[in-house]
Design a protein around this motif. Structure first.
Motif, PDB file in Angstrom:
ATOM      1  N   VAL A  58       1.933   7.006   0.253  1.00 29.02           N
ATOM      2  CA  VAL A  58       2.815   8.174   0.178  1.00 29.02           C
ATOM      3  C   VAL A  58       3.863   8.116   1.288  1.00 29.02           C
ATOM      4  CG1 VAL A  58       2.890  10.685   0.432  1.00 29.02           C
ATOM      5  CG2 VAL A  58       1.134   9.631  -0.992  1.00 29.02           C
ATOM      6  N   ILE A  59       3.448   7.765   2.501  1.00 25.17           N
ATOM      7  CA  ILE A  59       4.391   7.640   3.617  1.00 25.17           C
ATOM      8  C   ILE A  59       5.413   6.543   3.325  1.00 25.17           C
ATOM      9  CG2 ILE A  59       4.595   7.010   6.055  1.00 25.17           C
ATOM     10  CD1 ILE A  59       1.855   8.336   6.477  1.00 25.17           C
TER      11      ILE A  59
ATOM     12  N   ALA B 264      -4.007   5.412   0.268  1.00 23.37           N
ATOM     13  CA  ALA B 264      -3.250   6.437  -0.451  1.00 23.37           C
ATOM     14  C   ALA B 264      -2.276   7.151   0.476  1.00 23.37           C
ATOM     15  CB  ALA B 264      -4.202   7.438  -1.097  1.00 23.37           C
ATOM     16  N   VAL B 265      -2.711   7.469   1.684  1.00 23.30           N
ATOM     17  CA  VAL B 265      -1.844   8.153   2.641  1.00 23.30           C
ATOM     18  C   VAL B 265      -0.670   7.260   3.038  1.00 23.30           C
ATOM     19  CG1 VAL B 265      -1.740   9.067   4.999  1.00 23.30           C
ATOM     20  CG2 VAL B 265      -3.638   9.680   3.509  1.00 23.30           C
ATOM     21  N   VAL B 266      -0.944   6.007   3.339  1.00 22.19           N
ATOM     22  CA  VAL B 266       0.120   5.088   3.741  1.00 22.19           C
ATOM     23  C   VAL B 266       1.074   4.838   2.571  1.00 22.19           C
ATOM     24  CG1 VAL B 266       0.617   2.747   4.538  1.00 22.19           C
ATOM     25  CG2 VAL B 266      -1.204   4.049   5.592  1.00 22.19           C
TER      26      VAL B 266
ATOM     27  N   LYS C 219      -8.738   6.105   1.008  1.00 21.18           N
ATOM     28  CA  LYS C 219      -7.961   7.280   1.415  1.00 21.18           C
ATOM     29  C   LYS C 219      -6.799   6.883   2.311  1.00 21.18           C
ATOM     30  CE  LYS C 219     -11.733  10.587   1.120  1.00 21.18           C
ATOM     31  NZ  LYS C 219     -12.619  11.506   1.857  1.00 21.18           N
ATOM     32  N   LEU C 220      -7.036   5.972   3.242  1.00 17.08           N
ATOM     33  CA  LEU C 220      -5.989   5.518   4.143  1.00 17.08           C
ATOM     34  C   LEU C 220      -4.877   4.807   3.378  1.00 17.08           C
ATOM     35  CD1 LEU C 220      -5.208   5.408   7.137  1.00 17.08           C
ATOM     36  CD2 LEU C 220      -6.385   3.226   7.262  1.00 17.08           C
TER      37      LEU C 220
END
Length: 81
Positions: free
Chosen positions: A66-67, A62-64, A59-60
């Motif tokens: 996108v950022i 995927a978030v990074v 999950k981390l």
């Protein structure tokens, strides 16, 4: 280059390094050769804890990611303006 461009450039480098490290730390879905190499992690963390760490890391990542993409697009717009 302006200060904002330097800041976004540095942030992109940090995100890129994190993404490389995070992807390399994740376990593969197949358990062929990688299962024998990473087998010690299951005994150290326990089977359930190892799975939760993988989920959190996934999950981390995927978030990074996108950022990272948003930061690259913002830097592109800033440089083109």
């Amino acid at each position: 280059m302006t200060t904002v461009e330097w800041i976004f450039g540095a942030a992109i480098l940090i995100f890129a390094l994190f993404l490389v490290i995070a992807v390399l730390m994740q376990h593969g879905k197949s358990k062929h050769l990688s299962g024998t190499i990473a087998g010690g992690a299951e005994t150290f963390f326990g089977k359930e804890k190892g799975k939760t760490i993988d989920k959190m890391l996934s999950k981390l990542t995927a978030v990074v990611a996108v950022i990272f993409v948003v930061a690259v697009l913002v830097l592109y717009v800033l440089v083109q303006a």
